[in-house]
Structures are given as C-alpha cells and as structure tokens.
Write an enzyme that holds these catalytic residues in place. Sequence first.
Site, PDB file in Angstrom:
ATOM      1  N   ARG A   1      -5.942  13.854  -3.771  1.00  0.00           N
ATOM      2  CA  ARG A   1      -7.257  13.456  -3.263  1.00  0.00           C
ATOM      3  C   ARG A   1      -8.130  14.766  -2.957  1.00  0.00           C
ATOM      4  NH1 ARG A   1     -10.472  11.724  -2.523  1.00  0.00           N
ATOM      5  NH2 ARG A   1     -10.643  10.092  -0.951  1.00  0.00           N
TER       6      ARG A   1
ATOM      7  N   ARG B   1       0.748  -1.239   0.049  1.00  0.00           N
ATOM      8  CA  ARG B   1      -0.068  -0.153  -0.008  1.00  0.00           C
ATOM      9  C   ARG B   1       0.839   1.364  -0.118  1.00  0.00           C
ATOM     10  NH1 ARG B   1      -5.185  -1.118   1.303  1.00  0.00           N
ATOM     11  NH2 ARG B   1      -5.511   0.746   0.087  1.00  0.00           N
TER      12      ARG B   1
ATOM     13  N   ARG C   1      -2.287   6.379   0.657  1.00  0.00           N
ATOM     14  CA  ARG C   1      -2.214   6.332   2.158  1.00  0.00           C
ATOM     15  C   ARG C   1      -1.322   7.258   2.806  1.00  0.00           C
ATOM     16  NH1 ARG C   1      -3.360   0.598   4.672  1.00  0.00           N
ATOM     17  NH2 ARG C   1      -5.559   0.448   4.440  1.00  0.00           N
TER      18      ARG C   1
ATOM     19  N   TYR D   1     -15.874 -10.144   0.021  1.00  0.00           N
ATOM     20  CA  TYR D   1     -16.611  -8.768  -0.124  1.00  0.00           C
ATOM     21  C   TYR D   1     -17.737  -9.078  -0.788  1.00  0.00           C
ATOM     22  CZ  TYR D   1     -12.573  -6.094   1.764  1.00  0.00           C
ATOM     23  OH  TYR D   1     -11.602  -5.616   2.514  1.00  0.00           O
TER      24      TYR D   1
ATOM     25  N   ASP E   1      -7.256  -1.316  -7.271  1.00  0.00           N
ATOM     26  CA  ASP E   1      -7.770  -1.747  -6.103  1.00  0.00           C
ATOM     27  C   ASP E   1      -8.103  -3.286  -6.334  1.00  0.00           C
ATOM     28  OD1 ASP E   1      -8.931  -0.948  -3.271  1.00  0.00           O
ATOM     29  OD2 ASP E   1     -10.448  -2.303  -4.221  1.00  0.00           O
TER      30      ASP E   1
HETATM   31  O1  CP3 Z   1       0.074   0.890  -2.756  1.00  0.00           O
HETATM   32  C1  CP3 Z   1      -1.336   0.910  -2.705  1.00  0.00           C
HETATM   33  O2  CP3 Z   1      -1.867   1.591  -2.112  1.00  0.00           O
HETATM   34  C2  CP3 Z   1      -1.691   0.481  -3.900  1.00  0.00           C
HETATM   35  C3  CP3 Z   1      -3.060   0.243  -4.410  1.00  0.00           C
HETATM   36  C4  CP3 Z   1      -3.903  -0.468  -3.538  1.00  0.00           C
HETATM   37  C5  CP3 Z   1      -5.085   0.064  -3.216  1.00  0.00           C
HETATM   38  N1  CP3 Z   1      -5.907  -0.987  -2.650  1.00  0.00           N
HETATM   39  C6  CP3 Z   1      -5.685   1.423  -3.289  1.00  0.00           C
HETATM   40  C7  CP3 Z   1      -6.632   1.873  -2.575  1.00  0.00           C
HETATM   41  C8  CP3 Z   1      -3.863  -1.853  -3.156  1.00  0.00           C
HETATM   42  C9  CP3 Z   1      -2.719  -2.840  -3.379  1.00  0.00           C
HETATM   43  C10 CP3 Z   1      -5.002  -2.007  -2.508  1.00  0.00           C
HETATM   44  C11 CP3 Z   1      -5.408  -3.523  -2.121  1.00  0.00           C
HETATM   45  C12 CP3 Z   1      -6.748  -3.778  -1.405  1.00  0.00           C
HETATM   46  N2  CP3 Z   1      -7.664  -3.079  -1.241  1.00  0.00           N
HETATM   47  C13 CP3 Z   1      -6.876  -4.707  -0.718  1.00  0.00           C
HETATM   48  C14 CP3 Z   1      -5.679  -5.938  -0.136  1.00  0.00           C
HETATM   49  C15 CP3 Z   1      -4.976  -5.377   0.659  1.00  0.00           C
HETATM   50  C16 CP3 Z   1      -5.219  -5.280   2.038  1.00  0.00           C
HETATM   51  O3  CP3 Z   1      -4.941  -4.092   2.633  1.00  0.00           O
HETATM   52  O4  CP3 Z   1      -5.386  -6.345   2.771  1.00  0.00           O
HETATM   53  C17 CP3 Z   1      -8.143  -4.638   0.219  1.00  0.00           C
HETATM   54  C18 CP3 Z   1      -8.817  -5.453   1.055  1.00  0.00           C
HETATM   55  C19 CP3 Z   1      -8.793  -3.654  -0.544  1.00  0.00           C
HETATM   56  C20 CP3 Z   1     -10.176  -3.225  -0.255  1.00  0.00           C
HETATM   57  C21 CP3 Z   1     -10.295  -1.608   0.052  1.00  0.00           C
HETATM   58  N3  CP3 Z   1     -10.077  -0.754  -0.654  1.00  0.00           N
HETATM   59  C22 CP3 Z   1     -10.533  -1.196   1.220  1.00  0.00           C
HETATM   60  C23 CP3 Z   1     -10.399  -1.756   2.647  1.00  0.00           C
HETATM   61  C24 CP3 Z   1     -10.255   0.185   1.262  1.00  0.00           C
HETATM   62  C25 CP3 Z   1     -10.580   1.439   2.388  1.00  0.00           C
HETATM   63  C26 CP3 Z   1      -9.540   2.342   2.667  1.00  0.00           C
HETATM   64  C27 CP3 Z   1      -8.008   1.767   2.508  1.00  0.00           C
HETATM   65  O5  CP3 Z   1      -7.284   2.534   2.424  1.00  0.00           O
HETATM   66  O6  CP3 Z   1      -7.729   0.574   2.945  1.00  0.00           O
HETATM   67  C28 CP3 Z   1     -10.184   0.718  -0.269  1.00  0.00           C
HETATM   68  C29 CP3 Z   1     -10.014   1.921  -0.730  1.00  0.00           C
HETATM   69  C30 CP3 Z   1      -8.614   2.086  -1.288  1.00  0.00           C
HETATM   70  N4  CP3 Z   1      -7.824   1.172  -2.072  1.00  0.00           N
HETATM   71  C31 CP3 Z   1      -8.069   3.323  -1.183  1.00  0.00           C
HETATM   72  C32 CP3 Z   1      -6.710   3.237  -1.916  1.00  0.00           C
HETATM   73  C33 CP3 Z   1      -5.448   4.124  -1.828  1.00  0.00           C
HETATM   74  C34 CP3 Z   1      -8.324   4.252  -0.255  1.00  0.00           C
HETATM   75  C35 CP3 Z   1      -9.282   5.454  -0.993  1.00  0.00           C
HETATM   76  C36 CP3 Z   1      -9.021   7.135  -0.790  1.00  0.00           C
HETATM   77  O7  CP3 Z   1      -7.950   7.410  -1.335  1.00  0.00           O
HETATM   78  O8  CP3 Z   1      -9.704   7.355  -0.041  1.00  0.00           O
END
Ligand code: CP3
Length: 358
Positions: free
Chosen positions: A50, A37, A41, A164, A86
């Site tokens: 954002r 991630r 973040r 999910y 995602d």
């Molecule tokens: O390095 C990275 O961030 C690369 C991109 C990435 C995202 N999601 C972007 C994202 C990756 C590799 C993921 C994987 C992901 N997404 C997983 C597997 C990894 C893990 O954490 O177990 C899961 C379960 C998700 C589902 C998901 N998407 C959740 C639970 C959320 C909520 C917020 C969070 O950050 O966890 C998201 C949204 C999401 N995916 C965001 C991002 C950058 C946040 C969106 C925002 O900017 O508000």
Amino acid sequence: MTSRPTSPRAGAASSPSLLLRALRGEATPRRPAWVMRQAGRCLPEYRRLRERYSFEELRRDPQLAAEVTLLPLRRFRYDAAITFADIMSPIPALGIPFRFAPGPVIEQPLRDAAAIDALPDPDRLDDGAIAPEVLETQRLVRARLDDSNALLGFAGAPLTLAAYLVEGQGSRAGFPAIRALAHADPAAFGRLLGKLTRLVARYLVSQVRAGADAVQIFDSWAGLLAVDEWHRLVRPHLVDLLEELGRAGVVRILFVHDAPQLVPACVELPAEVLAVDWRFDLAELRRLRPHGAVQGNLDPAILLAGPEATFAATKALLARVPALGHIVNLGHGVLPQTPLESVDALLEAVHSEARDAA
Ligand code: CP3
C-alpha cells in the site's frame, strides 16, 4: 501438514480441501479455518504494497489482487483464500460512480424512485460487464492455489449494498436514508433490492465459473430494519438470491452481522453455511441448525488481547461447538491492529485439537 500455495499442485493424490469437505457436511480430520478480511488489513506485506499502490490500484489489477489474495496463506495456516476485492466491485456495472475514503463514498446517492428506476436491468448487462477484474483475479489465484486450499468468492448482500448506495457512505447512525426509503416508498425500495439481487446472483455465479469453490454473502448491515419489515421487504430478495445460487450449484455461506434478532429466521434460509458474529452463541446456532454447517465466531477484539487470550478463547469455542460442520472464523473482519502472534495462536488452537485427538 501445511500446504502452501507456492507448492506444486498435488495432482491426483491431493485430497479436496478441508473447507469443501466441511461444506458438504463430511467429517474432516480437523476443523477448517480462515478469517474474514484476512487479505489486507493486519498484514505487514499488505501495508508495504500500500506504500506503492493505492487500494484502487491493487483491486483493479488482477496480478496485484491475486498476489494480495495469496499473501495470508504464505504466512498463516489458513484453509481458504478469500478473493481480494470489495463489496463495491460489481457497482460500476450499474453505472454508479464512487470512490474509497477509506470506505465507499457514492457521489450521488440513490434517494428516490427516479434514481432507482434509471439503473440498468442487471439481466441485460453483457457477460463480462460485472467486475471482470475480479473474475480474472480468481482465474489467476485458482491456477496458483494448491487443491487443499479453497478459494472463496464473495459479494455484499442486497440490503447491505443498498444501505451504501442510498446513504452514500458508511453510517454510524445505522443508515437512516435506507430506513427512511423503506417507509417513504416501499415499492421503490423493493425494486432496488430486486435489481441488486439480480446483479449479485449473476456476479456470484460468474465467480464460481472463474474458479471460486464457494462464495460468502456479506450481510454486514442485515439488522438495520425492524424484524417484521425485514420479513416483508428484505427476506424475499435474500431467498431469491440463495435459491438461484443453489440452482446454479453454487456453495453458499451467508454471513449475518449485527442482527442477533434475525438469526433464528436465517436458520431456515437455503445456504450450506450460516455465519454469525460473536454476539450470537455459536453452540446455540448449532442446536438451531443441526444439519447445515456453521461458521464463526470469535470476537475479533479478543485477538488484540494477545496470543494467550486468543488461544484460550479459541479452545473454549472448540469445546463448546461440535466439530462436525464447524468452520472456524472470527465474528467479523480481523482488525488492522491485530498482532500476528494472535492469528498464529488461533490457528494453533485449531491444529492442536486434531493432534491431541490423534
Ligand atoms: O480479506 C479481505 O480483506 C478481502 C477483501 C475485502 C475487502 N473488503 C477489501 C478492502 C472484503 C471481503 C471486503 C468486504 C467489505 N468491504 C465489506 C463487508 C465486510 C465487512 O467488513 O462487513 C464492507 C462493508 C466493505 C466496505 C468497505 N471497503 C469499507 C467499510 C472500507 C474501509 C476500510 C476497511 O478496511 O474496512 C473499505 C475499503 C477496503 N476494502 C480496504 C480493503 C483492504 C481498505 C483499503 C485500504 O487499504 O486502505
């Protein structure tokens, strides 16, 4: 020496990335490092983006998504970029509507056999039907990335995606809807995992064709079921997925989160790298898996304790785990409130190990 994605491609003189060499089991001058991630973040540059764009806008626009993918490499000495997308990105190809709030929310969760059997057969989808925006992002990133940095693609594991889709959203209670489905209708549960396995296999192969050097399968909810149910109902699909990727020449990182009870069984699965969270002792994993690479596994919360604590914990990890075949990472995604100095401290511990040895 640090390579930046903005530097010109080094051409014939460039060495393949440390990460790719470690993935092939070769000795490297130092351990490669990236963090899960890393692309969103904790980066202030990401937060500024954002303010102008929603997450949906960022992930759907390949130019913007490519930019976000590269952001962490401009600031930190990582050895890999992970595609900004995602785990839900391939789901529109199945015709399932969802939104992010902030995690994925599915309007009509798949609760029975009828809903599962109405999903299309992923093998019959057109080429380009599965997340074309992600593939375009990877083409753009690969063209801009120095050869010394690897580009990682990723997807959710079949069980994690199913969790999910059946629950309808994230769950603090351990996704009871999918656990109930496994008992109410194990055959339908199997057909759902089978379809997701086909979807993820096609998606990951297409990511490598678009320029990803290796892929990580996020099994974030690997540990939901009892061990014997996992062996019976889940493992065969994971083996199908990994074997198909192996036949296609895809380099595989399998990340098993929050399932220490399954780690000994996962050691046997066909993958170049097994990644675990911080609950499992990585030195023990190294002993269980003397030949494949291992990835991990600092507790992401250690970084909240500050750079000194992070540096010390990283050094302790490096001292415990032999360098050959160790890819340094966190045990789960970097937390949003992580101080940037802690990321630097982690990477400094990794880079200084090689300097001290030289
Ligand atoms: O390095 C990275 O961030 C690369 C991109 C990435 C995202 N999601 C972007 C994202 C990756 C590799 C993921 C994987 C992901 N997404 C997983 C597997 C990894 C893990 O954490 O177990 C899961 C379960 C998700 C589902 C998901 N998407 C959740 C639970 C959320 C909520 C917020 C969070 O950050 O966890 C998201 C949204 C999401 N995916 C965001 C991002 C950058 C946040 C969106 C925002 O900017 O508000």
